[in-house]
Write an enzyme that holds these catalytic residues in place. Structure first.
Site, short mmCIF file in Angstrom:
data_model
loop_
_atom_site.label_atom_id
_atom_site.label_comp_id
_atom_site.label_asym_id
_atom_site.label_seq_id
_atom_site.Cartn_x
_atom_site.Cartn_y
_atom_site.Cartn_z
CB VAL A 51 -13.98 -4.01 1.43
CG1 VAL A 51 -13.45 -2.70 2.16
CG2 VAL A 51 -15.01 -4.09 0.55
CB THR A 101 -0.96 -0.01 1.31
OG1 THR A 101 -1.70 -1.21 1.30
CG2 THR A 101 -1.95 1.32 1.32
#
Length: 280
Positions: free
Chosen positions: A183, A154
């Site tokens: 998610v 990320t």
């Protein structure tokens, strides 16, 4: 004015020394470029700028470096939070957009500020974001060979501007080969949170981060009087019962910067105009 960025964990996209050096150089270049931008822009504008640069670099698992999911498609998530207004915006499982964080930025100004799937895709098209394939040869080769990454990739940024306002932005290309519809934490307040006291961006295993509400806990504890270091220590201690995998960067309202990971090693860089730090 201070800024800190992260580029996920070093295990993402290779562990050779050349990749390590390339990531360090990229992070240092981006954090310094973003600090220059911060001189004349708000914290909110700056975190979007910094994360956009990270999304544009294939070394990192966001934007054009995003992982491919189990059905062969790329879906990305990103979010933005303004510590001054407490507004949060984000996109979940967005497809075919070069810079998901910029879509989150536009969403900050509408009533429905978090969109997912087809709704996020349609919103992006309606607001001038051209269709753009983020698939690169490296990710395609990994997918075809069924070579799974560790899923800790990320990018994120926290900035403190000249007016003392804090903002945070986080973007991810997913963990790779995940179930369609999964998610991540990046578009939730567990992975991306800020208020007037502190801003935190996370990377790691989304399920672990969400279970611990990590970013929200750290910010809340700083708000309640914990030092940034103590807030990190207590919150990361709460990851240990299930061996939670997480890394975090933060800036508080006093200008203190801090970072911590539960498993080696998160890659990050920080800059305050004089002192630079890069690791990973």
């Amino acid at each position: 004015m201070k800024i800190i960025i992260h580029g996920g964990f070093f295990s993402e996209s290779g562990t050779d020394n050349a990749t390590k050096v390339a990531k360090q150089q990229a992070l240092l270049r981006i954090v310094k470029d973003s600090y220059d931008y911060l001189q004349f822009h708000s914290a909110v504008e700056t975190v979007v700028y910094a994360v956009s640069l990270l999304e544009d670099d294939a070394l990192f698992n966001a934007g054009i470096g995003s992982q491919i999911q189990s059905d062969g498609k790329i879906r990305m998530s990103a979010s933005l939070m303004n510590g001054l207004t407490h507004k949060f915006s984000g996109v979940i499982n967005l497809q075919d957009v070069k810079n998901p964080i910029q879509v989150a930025e536009v969403l900050m100004n509408v009533e429905d500020r978090v969109l997912s799937g087809e709704g996020a895709n349609q919103f992006a098209r309606e607001h001038g974001f051209e269709e753009f394939s983020t698939e690169i040869p490296q990710r395609k080769a990994e997918y075809e060979a069924k070579v799974k990454s560790n899923g800790q990739g990320t990018v994120g940024c926290v900035a403190l501007d000249k007016n003392g306002n804090i903002a945070v932005a986080t973007s991810t290309g997913g963990k790779g080969f995940e179930i369609v519809g999964r998610v991540s934490d990046s578009a939730t307040v567990a992975g991306n949170y800020a208020n007037a006291y502190c801003g935190v961006s996370l990377t790691g295993v989304g399920e672990d981060i969400t279970s611990n509400a990590t970013a929200t806990k750290i910010v809340t504890r700083v708000t309640d009087g914990f030092t940034l270091e103590k807030a990190f220590e207590k919150t990361f201690e709460e990851l240990k019962p299930y061996d939670g995998f997480a890394g975090a960067i933060a800036i508080d309202y006093k200008g203190n910067m801090y970072h911590k990971d539960s498993h080696p090693s998160m890659v990050f860089a920080s800059f305050d105009g004089e002192n630079e730090e890069v690791f990973g």
